[in-house]
Write a protein that holds these residues in place. Structure first.
Motif, short mmCIF file in Angstrom:
data_model
loop_
_atom_site.label_atom_id
_atom_site.label_comp_id
_atom_site.label_asym_id
_atom_site.label_seq_id
_atom_site.Cartn_x
_atom_site.Cartn_y
_atom_site.Cartn_z
N ILE A 85 0.85 -1.19 0.00
CA ILE A 85 0.00 0.00 0.00
C ILE A 85 0.89 1.24 0.00
CG2 ILE A 85 -1.77 1.28 1.27
CD1 ILE A 85 -2.67 -1.35 2.49
N PRO A 86 0.73 2.14 -0.97
CA PRO A 86 1.58 3.33 -1.00
C PRO A 86 1.26 4.25 0.18
CG PRO A 86 -0.19 3.52 -2.60
CD PRO A 86 -0.25 2.12 -2.06
N GLY A 87 2.27 5.00 0.60
CA GLY A 87 2.06 5.92 1.71
C GLY A 87 2.12 5.21 3.05
N ALA A 88 1.65 5.91 4.09
CA ALA A 88 1.72 5.38 5.45
C ALA A 88 0.51 5.81 6.25
CB ALA A 88 3.00 5.86 6.13
N PHE A 89 0.07 4.92 7.13
CA PHE A 89 -0.96 5.27 8.11
C PHE A 89 -0.26 5.65 9.41
CE2 PHE A 89 -3.20 2.50 5.15
CZ PHE A 89 -4.36 3.23 4.93
N VAL A 90 -0.67 6.77 9.99
CA VAL A 90 0.00 7.32 11.16
C VAL A 90 -0.99 7.41 12.32
CG1 VAL A 90 1.28 9.29 12.09
CG2 VAL A 90 1.53 8.67 9.69
N LEU A 91 -0.56 6.92 13.47
CA LEU A 91 -1.35 6.99 14.70
C LEU A 91 -0.56 7.80 15.71
CD1 LEU A 91 -3.85 5.97 16.35
CD2 LEU A 91 -2.39 4.09 17.11
N GLU A 92 -1.16 8.89 16.21
CA GLU A 92 -0.50 9.76 17.18
C GLU A 92 -1.29 9.81 18.48
OE1 GLU A 92 1.76 12.89 14.17
OE2 GLU A 92 -0.06 13.53 15.23
N LEU A 93 -0.59 9.68 19.60
CA LEU A 93 -1.18 9.80 20.92
C LEU A 93 -0.47 10.92 21.66
CD1 LEU A 93 -1.27 5.99 21.85
CD2 LEU A 93 -3.17 7.37 21.00
N GLY A 94 -1.25 11.89 22.17
CA GLY A 94 -0.62 13.04 22.80
C GLY A 94 -1.40 13.57 23.99
N MET A 134 -1.61 23.41 23.02
CA MET A 134 -0.52 22.65 22.42
C MET A 134 -0.66 21.18 22.80
SD MET A 134 2.87 23.44 24.73
CE MET A 134 3.80 22.26 23.73
N THR A 135 -0.05 20.32 21.98
CA THR A 135 -0.08 18.88 22.20
C THR A 135 1.32 18.31 22.00
OG1 THR A 135 -2.34 18.77 21.34
CG2 THR A 135 -1.14 16.70 21.50
N ILE A 136 1.74 17.43 22.90
CA ILE A 136 2.99 16.70 22.71
C ILE A 136 2.70 15.21 22.90
CG2 ILE A 136 4.52 18.57 23.40
CD1 ILE A 136 4.70 17.33 26.17
N GLY A 137 3.42 14.37 22.16
CA GLY A 137 3.14 12.95 22.28
C GLY A 137 4.02 12.09 21.41
N ILE A 138 3.57 10.87 21.14
CA ILE A 138 4.32 9.91 20.34
C ILE A 138 3.55 9.59 19.06
CG2 ILE A 138 5.47 8.89 22.35
CD1 ILE A 138 3.48 6.57 22.20
N SER A 139 4.30 9.18 18.06
CA SER A 139 3.71 8.91 16.74
C SER A 139 4.22 7.56 16.24
CB SER A 139 4.09 10.02 15.76
OG SER A 139 3.59 9.74 14.48
N LEU A 140 3.30 6.75 15.69
CA LEU A 140 3.65 5.46 15.10
C LEU A 140 3.15 5.44 13.65
CD1 LEU A 140 2.55 3.11 18.04
CD2 LEU A 140 4.89 3.80 17.47
N ALA A 141 4.01 5.00 12.76
CA ALA A 141 3.66 4.98 11.34
C ALA A 141 3.92 3.61 10.75
CB ALA A 141 4.48 6.03 10.58
N SER A 142 3.11 3.24 9.74
CA SER A 142 3.32 2.00 8.99
C SER A 142 4.01 2.32 7.69
CB SER A 142 1.96 1.33 8.72
OG SER A 142 1.18 2.14 7.86
N PHE A 143 4.80 1.39 7.21
CA PHE A 143 5.49 1.58 5.93
C PHE A 143 5.20 0.42 5.00
CE2 PHE A 143 8.11 4.07 8.85
CZ PHE A 143 8.18 5.27 8.18
#
Length: 244
Positions: A34-43, A235-244
């Protein structure tokens, strides 16, 4: 809503993992590319210079962002342009059990109502929930662009969002029974927002930050502080997970 989406993402990951294992064992079909990436962010959300009665609990004031992004490499350099589209779901939990509402039916702007005057007995928690449709974009530097899943990367950019849903959620106790109520209004919240983003990480994991350039409430229509409108930002700070 945040819990449901998180469960969907987790179950999807389990399903893809199972499918991948079957494909590896049989070697009959290739894993879909699948082209691109799905990104999940928690902050975690914070109000900057907000009124004293807009006091937020740490963990209860959180964000879940779900994006689809596509990376366009700039020529053969280590830089790329990364636009996307998705949703940002934010919640603000008031640790003092104040309730966001209008003081009366004719009040032009909302205010933070003390628990004793909110009309709910024994309030356990009070939250504001805001949901946005968003378009993020960033300029990204990848140390090894030929292997982004195993490379250091850093990015700066911004995003623009449209508020499509907002409500307060109040949990209280009455006659020994726990009750919940939702009040679906716009509360003079800013409909279109935009802000700056930044991230730094390795592979599919990164730390991110977001600063909202527009105030949470419309200017001159939101909360007051000592009789004067306080057009504060978030403002928001957090972590991000992406699929490749």
């Amino acid at each position: 809503m945040i819990k449901k989406l998180a469960c969907i993402v987790i179950l999807s990951g389990i399903s893809f993992a199972a499918i991948s294992q079957v494909n590896t064992a049989t070697k009959k079909t290739a894993r879909p590319d699948i082209p691109g990436a799905f990104v999940l962010e928690l902050g975690l959300n914070r109000g900057l210079s907000a009124p004293g009665d807009f006091s937020l609990g740490l963990w209860g004031s959180r964000t879940l962002n779900v994006y689809y992004q596509y990376e366009f490499r700039i020529l053969k350099s280590k830089f790329s342009f990364v636009p996307g589209v998705g949703f940002s779901m934010e919640r603000y939990k008031f640790k003092n059990s104040y309730v966001l509402d209008y003081a009366n039916a004719t009040a032009p702007e909302p205010s933070m109502i003390a628990p004793a005057n909110a009309g709910y007995p024994s309030i356990k928690n009070s939250k504001l929930i805001t949901n946005y449709f968003e378009i993020p974009a960033e300029i990204r530097f990848t140390l090894n662009p030929d292997d982004p899943a195993r490379s250091f990367k850093i990015g700066v950019g911004g995003r623009i969002g449209y508020l499509f849903d907002s409500f307060t959620k109040i949990k209280y106790s009455e006659n020994g029974e726990t009750k919940k109520i939702k009040d679906k209004q716009d509360f003079n919240l800013t409909k279109i927002r935009y802000g700056l983003t930044g991230r730094i990480g390795f592979g599919n994991f990164s730390l991110f930050g977001y600063y909202n350039l527009t105030p949470l409430f419309e200017k001159g229509k939101g909360l007051k502080d000592s009789g004067t409108f306080n057009d504060f930002n978030t403002m928001t700070i957090g972590i991000s997970l992406a699929s490749f």
